[in-house]
Design an enzyme around this catalytic site. Sequence first.
Site, PDB file in Angstrom:
ATOM      1  N   CYS A   1     -74.330  33.913  70.774  1.00  0.00           N
ATOM      2  CA  CYS A   1     -73.561  32.889  71.472  1.00  0.00           C
ATOM      3  C   CYS A   1     -72.146  33.331  71.826  1.00  0.00           C
ATOM      4  O   CYS A   1     -71.471  32.650  72.594  1.00  0.00           O
ATOM      5  CB  CYS A   1     -73.506  31.618  70.620  1.00  0.00           C
ATOM      6  SG  CYS A   1     -75.134  30.918  70.239  1.00  0.00           S
TER       7      CYS A   1
ATOM      8  N   HIS B   1     -66.148  41.837  64.212  1.00  0.00           N
ATOM      9  CA  HIS B   1     -67.559  42.129  63.932  1.00  0.00           C
ATOM     10  C   HIS B   1     -67.726  42.354  62.434  1.00  0.00           C
ATOM     11  O   HIS B   1     -67.104  43.254  61.864  1.00  0.00           O
ATOM     12  CB  HIS B   1     -68.015  43.362  64.709  1.00  0.00           C
ATOM     13  CG  HIS B   1     -69.492  43.408  64.948  1.00  0.00           C
ATOM     14  ND1 HIS B   1     -70.422  43.314  63.939  1.00  0.00           N
ATOM     15  CD2 HIS B   1     -70.203  43.523  66.101  1.00  0.00           C
ATOM     16  CE1 HIS B   1     -71.632  43.381  64.453  1.00  0.00           C
ATOM     17  NE2 HIS B   1     -71.530  43.496  65.756  1.00  0.00           N
TER      18      HIS B   1
ATOM     19  N   HIS C   1     -54.895  23.206  73.973  1.00  0.00           N
ATOM     20  CA  HIS C   1     -56.314  22.866  74.120  1.00  0.00           C
ATOM     21  C   HIS C   1     -57.156  23.859  73.332  1.00  0.00           C
ATOM     22  O   HIS C   1     -56.821  25.048  73.242  1.00  0.00           O
ATOM     23  CB  HIS C   1     -56.719  22.887  75.598  1.00  0.00           C
ATOM     24  CG  HIS C   1     -55.863  22.032  76.475  1.00  0.00           C
ATOM     25  ND1 HIS C   1     -55.958  20.658  76.501  1.00  0.00           N
ATOM     26  CD2 HIS C   1     -54.883  22.353  77.364  1.00  0.00           C
ATOM     27  CE1 HIS C   1     -55.074  20.173  77.359  1.00  0.00           C
ATOM     28  NE2 HIS C   1     -54.413  21.184  77.895  1.00  0.00           N
TER      29      HIS C   1
ATOM     30  N   HIS D   1     -66.906  26.863  70.084  1.00  0.00           N
ATOM     31  CA  HIS D   1     -68.330  26.904  70.378  1.00  0.00           C
ATOM     32  C   HIS D   1     -69.071  25.718  69.774  1.00  0.00           C
ATOM     33  O   HIS D   1     -68.991  25.466  68.562  1.00  0.00           O
ATOM     34  CB  HIS D   1     -68.919  28.213  69.845  1.00  0.00           C
ATOM     35  CG  HIS D   1     -70.405  28.271  69.897  1.00  0.00           C
ATOM     36  ND1 HIS D   1     -71.117  28.028  71.055  1.00  0.00           N
ATOM     37  CD2 HIS D   1     -71.331  28.537  68.946  1.00  0.00           C
ATOM     38  CE1 HIS D   1     -72.411  28.149  70.802  1.00  0.00           C
ATOM     39  NE2 HIS D   1     -72.562  28.450  69.535  1.00  0.00           N
TER      40      HIS D   1
ATOM     41  N   HIS E   1     -72.765  16.715  72.410  1.00  0.00           N
ATOM     42  CA  HIS E   1     -73.487  15.457  72.586  1.00  0.00           C
ATOM     43  C   HIS E   1     -74.182  15.384  73.941  1.00  0.00           C
ATOM     44  O   HIS E   1     -75.344  14.960  74.027  1.00  0.00           O
ATOM     45  CB  HIS E   1     -72.496  14.295  72.451  1.00  0.00           C
ATOM     46  CG  HIS E   1     -73.116  12.941  72.602  1.00  0.00           C
ATOM     47  ND1 HIS E   1     -73.245  12.300  73.824  1.00  0.00           N
ATOM     48  CD2 HIS E   1     -73.670  12.099  71.688  1.00  0.00           C
ATOM     49  CE1 HIS E   1     -73.834  11.142  73.656  1.00  0.00           C
ATOM     50  NE2 HIS E   1     -74.101  10.977  72.370  1.00  0.00           N
TER      51      HIS E   1
ATOM     52  N   ASN F   1     -76.385  22.655  72.350  1.00  0.00           N
ATOM     53  CA  ASN F   1     -75.890  24.022  72.174  1.00  0.00           C
ATOM     54  C   ASN F   1     -76.432  24.869  73.323  1.00  0.00           C
ATOM     55  O   ASN F   1     -77.586  25.265  73.332  1.00  0.00           O
ATOM     56  CB  ASN F   1     -76.350  24.574  70.822  1.00  0.00           C
ATOM     57  CG  ASN F   1     -75.821  25.980  70.557  1.00  0.00           C
ATOM     58  OD1 ASN F   1     -75.271  26.636  71.444  1.00  0.00           O
ATOM     59  ND2 ASN F   1     -75.989  26.455  69.344  1.00  0.00           N
TER      60      ASN F   1
END
Length: 509
Positions: free
Chosen positions: A237, A316, A400, A404, A433, A437
Site C-alpha cells: 500500500c 524499510h 493537513h 493511509h 468509510h 481500503n
Amino acid sequence: MAPHLPVFFSSVKLLKYVKHGYQYLTTHIIIFVLLSIMVTVMVEVTRNNPDGDEFLVFCHSLHSNLIPVLSSFFLIITAATVYCKSRPPSVFLVDFACFKPPETCRIPFAAFMEHALNHSDETERVNPSQFFQKNSVNFMMKILERSGLGEETCLPPALHYVPPDNNMEAAMAEAELSIFSSVDALFRKTGVKPKDIDILVVNCSLFSPTPSLASMVISKYKMRSNIKSFNLSGMGCSAGLISINLVRHLLQVHRNSYAVVVSTEVITPNWYDGNTRSMLLPNCLFRMGAAAVLLTNRRCELTRAKYRLLHVVRTHMGAEDTAYGCVFQQEDGEGKVGIKLSKYLMATAGDALRSNITTIGPLVLPVSQQLLFLIGLLSSKVLNRRWKPYVPDFKQAFEHFCIHAGGKAVIDELERNLQLRPEDMEASRMTLHRFGNTSSSSLWYELAYIEAKGRMKKGDRLWQIAFGSGFKCNSAAWICIRTVETPLEGPWSDCIHRYPVDIPDVIKL
C-alpha cells in the site's frame, strides 16, 4: 473584602501565550541574533566615532578601489547564479484524479454477507472444496462490523458473482476500468496530451501481467516511443509514495518533463475463498480504487500547479524477520493463495512510524519542537530509562494529514501515537468509510476530500503517510502553492455534503 488575585500560572490562556512566545522565539532565533549583533556593532561604532570619520574613510577607499569591488560583486553574483542553476529543480504536482467506481459495483454489508453465505457450506455446491465455513462467515461479519467501512464501497464486477469469477480476463477488465478512467480524468482536467508525457510510473502490488500495466497504458494512449516507463509490483500500500519518490529523482535529471504516476490495486484475482482467519481480513477491507497524478519540473506550470514536493522519507524494516512477515502472500493448508496479516502488524507499523518520523522530524519541525524532543530524548537516556521520550507536535509542522486508510484500527493507533486530533484524521476516516481500503491510491482520495471541503489554502503543508508490505513506512511532505478551489467533479462530488459522518465503533449486522 478585597477580591483574590488571579493565579496567573494556572491560567490556561497565559500558558497558551507562553507556549506561542516560546515557539516564535525559537523559530526566529537566528533573526534575533543577527539583529542583536547589527545593533551592537552600530552602537559601538557610533560610541567610538561620534563624528563618523572612519565611515568617510571607508567610503573613500571603496571609491578608489572601484574596479576590484565591482569584480568581487560580479564573482559573487556569478557564483550565486551557478549555484541556483545547479540545484535540483523543484517538483510540482499539477493535478490528480481519482477513479470513481460505478454504482453497479457497490457492495453493501447485506450483499456482502449474502454472497458469503451463498458461498458457504450451508449451500449445495458442485465442488464442495470451494466454500466458506460457517465460522469464517461469522468472522467476516464481525470484521465488517468493526471495520469503519460504509455501505457504498465497491468491489469489481467479477466478485459480485457467486462463486466469484476471478479469472485473468476479469482481472484485466478491472485494471482497464480503474486505470483508464483515472488517466482519462487527469488528461481532461489538466489539458495535457498523452504525447507530452515523458515519464510514466504504474504501481500495482498484487497483479503483474505481461505485458505490464505500464505498457497497457502506453498502448491505450499511443504515447511516445522514447517515454521512460516503470512498472512497480509487490510493494504494498505504500507503493504510491515510492512512485512519487522515483519520479522525483527522474525529474531532477530530466529537465522540462511531465510525469504521470498511476496507483491502483486489482482486487479480482486476490479474493481469498479459504478459511484461515488471518487471510480473510483483506476480503473485508480492500475495495476498488485508482488514482493518476501529474507531476512536472517545468517552471511554466508554477502558476497552475497545486503543490510543491518538499520531502520524501522511506523506511524499510525488512531486515527484521517479524516485520518482513507481517503482510505475506502465501498458500493456506488447502493450497489456496491469500494475503496473511500477522498479529504483529500494529506493533511493527508503530516501530516503522517512529523510525520514519525520526528522519522526517528535523526536516519539517520548528526548532522549538526539535529542542523539546532532544531534551526528552536525553532525559530518557541519561536520567531515567522509563522516561517516555517527548512526542513532537506535528500539528505545528503540517495543517493537513493524509494517513493511509488501511483500517479503523490503523487510523486509531496512529492518531494516538502522533497525538493528533479527530479532525486531523477526518480525511482518512471518511475515505475508509466511503471507499474502503483502496491500497496505494487511498492517500489521493483523502487529499481529494480535503480539497472538496475547500480547506486547502496557499501555504498549507500536507503530510502523507503510507504503510506497505516488507515492512515499509513512507511519508511525503508537500506545500500548497495556491489556494485550491472546490472542484466541481471528482470522487466526492456527489456525496461531500453528507460528510463527515459519525462512525460508531461497532455496527450490528
